[in-house]
Write an enzyme that holds these catalytic residues in place. Structure first.
Site, PDB file in Angstrom:
ATOM      1  N   ASP A  49       0.842  -1.194   0.000  1.00 55.15           N
ATOM      2  CA  ASP A  49       0.000   0.000   0.000  1.00 55.15           C
ATOM      3  C   ASP A  49       0.886   1.256   0.000  1.00 55.15           C
ATOM      4  O   ASP A  49       1.737   1.424   0.874  1.00 55.15           O
ATOM      5  CB  ASP A  49      -0.854  -0.080   1.284  1.00 55.15           C
ATOM      6  CG  ASP A  49      -1.984   0.911   1.296  1.00 55.15           C
ATOM      7  OD1 ASP A  49      -2.345   1.435   0.244  1.00 55.15           O
ATOM      8  OD2 ASP A  49      -2.520   1.151   2.406  1.00 55.15           O
ATOM      9  N   ASP A  60     -10.068   5.002  -0.925  1.00 57.39           N
ATOM     10  CA  ASP A  60     -10.785   3.986  -0.136  1.00 57.39           C
ATOM     11  C   ASP A  60     -12.301   4.051  -0.340  1.00 57.39           C
ATOM     12  O   ASP A  60     -12.897   5.130  -0.304  1.00 57.39           O
ATOM     13  CB  ASP A  60     -10.487   4.173   1.354  1.00 57.39           C
ATOM     14  CG  ASP A  60      -9.034   3.872   1.673  1.00 57.39           C
ATOM     15  OD1 ASP A  60      -8.219   3.829   0.741  1.00 57.39           O
ATOM     16  OD2 ASP A  60      -8.724   3.675   2.857  1.00 57.39           O
TER      17      ASP A  60
HETATM   18  C1  GLA Z   1      -5.068   2.800   3.057  1.00 57.28           C
HETATM   19  C2  GLA Z   1      -5.654   1.693   2.178  1.00 57.28           C
HETATM   20  C3  GLA Z   1      -6.657   0.894   2.991  1.00 57.28           C
HETATM   21  C4  GLA Z   1      -5.974   0.305   4.209  1.00 57.28           C
HETATM   22  C5  GLA Z   1      -5.303   1.410   5.028  1.00 57.28           C
HETATM   23  C6  GLA Z   1      -4.441   0.859   6.134  1.00 57.28           C
HETATM   24  O1  GLA Z   1      -6.022   3.735   3.427  1.00 57.28           O
HETATM   25  O2  GLA Z   1      -6.274   2.244   1.054  1.00 57.28           O
HETATM   26  O3  GLA Z   1      -7.196  -0.140   2.193  1.00 57.28           O
HETATM   27  O4  GLA Z   1      -5.029  -0.656   3.807  1.00 57.28           O
HETATM   28  O5  GLA Z   1      -4.483   2.224   4.217  1.00 57.28           O
HETATM   29  O6  GLA Z   1      -3.861   1.870   6.892  1.00 57.28           O
END
Ligand code: GLA
Length: 367
Positions: free
Chosen positions: A142, A200
């Site tokens: 990520d 997200d």
């Molecule tokens: C980002 C990602 C999420 C999750 C968080 C974890 O926001 O997009 O899917 O993995 O980090 O902190």
């Protein structure tokens, strides 16, 4: 090659966000992860195809160990990551883990999660080797502003971990996430099995529709082993109504999206379970007929998304994005004389005029 069909499973992240969408670290424990893993099996979701349990951010201890390896949090993951992976494997499931290319995870930046060197920057080899030894089957990598914090470049930094993982175990599913910031669909298919296409997904209608709108042009980029990822499922979470849950799930299926549930599997309603487990809808998600779904009709709040099926037929989702009940005549789009089957009920559709309540949808096949 891994992920020949879109991966399915359950991920901790959406489950352990509180109502303000803040990470609840205390709730992210090995006991809670195992409880959900058992529920995957007990509810029949594992048998329906949901076989990856992915431990997202916030499992980490504040520091790496003397060998530079990531360690589970001393109170919440005290048995150790290997032990958790073993228990998940013993349930017949696969185990996934979260890591980031830069120096800080997203929870460190957005939720003040404490830790030093929790990112894989300069630890790529150490981390890949540890993942392989622990029996990790899936890595979510990520971005978390690594260009700002660490001056990293997106394709290179993601490729670096891809190479390490390939070296230690080419069967590991490699899921990357840069939220569509750097057009990952153009380069990620070369080395990643899935790439996030948006920010997200939150558990409310506007977020589902906003995310959907960002998928319109992406259909040329996915194929078996390489999938556009419009983010994990929010089915059963937040303010989504039964109709909205259905629409979200049907659309993710027509998009050949990875199906990563993120609801509390120990407390879900029958409605949620029956939706997540629906064999006909899952079969559409997992089928490759040459293209993921694309938007083929978009007028007056009614959208039709369609994908070819390997059987030669077509699968479609008709969505009512309006705030009022709206009708659509299938004959506007399909040949007269086509046979339509409602995938949800299994019944043949005889009346071609479909009337849908606000935010509701129908998933059907035709030939
Ligand atoms: C980002 C990602 C999420 C999750 C968080 C974890 O926001 O997009 O899917 O993995 O980090 O902190």
């Amino acid at each position: 090659m891994p992920a020949l069909t879109p991966p399915m499973g359950w991920n901790t992240w959406n489950r352990f966000l509180d109502e303000n969408h803040r990470a609840d670290f205390d709730a992210t424990t090995e006991t809670a992860v195992l409880e959900q893993a058992r529920a995957l099996v007990d509810t029949g979701l594992a048998a329906a195809g949901y076989n990856y349990v992915v431990m997202d951010d916030c499992y980490q201890s504040f520091r790496r160990d003397y060998r530079g390896r990531l360690v589970g949090h001393p109170h919440r993951f005290k048995s150790g990551i290997k032990c958790l992976a073993d228990e998940i494997h013993a349930l017949g499931l696969k185990f996934g883990i979260y890591a980031v290319p830069g120096s800080q995870t997203c929870a460190q930046q957005y939720f003040d999660y404490h830790g030093l060197d929790l990112g894989s920057l300069n630890y790529e080899q150490v981390d890949a080797e540890a993942f392989s030894e622990w029996g990790v089957d899936y890595v979510k990598y990520d971005w978390c502003r690594a260009h700002i914090n660490d001056g990293l470049k997106a394709p290179e930094a993601f490729k670096k971990m891809a190479d390490e993982l390939k070296r230690v175990n080419p069967d590991i599913v490699y899921s990357i996430s840069e939220y569509g910031l750097f057009e990952s669909h153009l380069w990620a298919p070369e080395f990643a099995n899935l790439w996030r296409t948006t920010d997200d997904l939150l558990p409310h209608w506007d977020s589902v529709m906003r995310t959907l709108d960002q998928q319109v042009d992406l259909f040329p980029y996915s194929r078996p082993g390489h999938w556009n990822d419009p983010d994990m499922l929010q089915v059963g979470n937040g303010t989504l109504t039964p109709a909205e849950n259905r629409t979200h799930f049907f659309l993710w299926a027509i998009l050949n999206a990875p199906l990563m549930a993120g609801n509390d599997l120990t407390k879900m309603s029958d409605e949620t379970l029956n939706l997540l487990k629906h064999p006909g809808v899952i079969a559409i998600d997992q089928d490759w007929g040459g293209s993921q779904g694309r938007l083929v009709h978009n007028r007056e709040g009614m959208q039709m998304w369609e994908k070819p099926m390997s059987s030669g037929g077509v699968a479609s989702v008709l969505v009512n994005r309006n705030e009022v009940t709206t009708s659509f005549n299938l004959v506007e789009r399909y040949r007269q004389g086509s046979t339509y089957v409602d995938v949800w009920s299994g019944d043949q559709i005889n009346d071609t005029v479909i009337s849908l309540a606000p935010h509701d949808s129908i998933i059907f096949t035709s030939r």
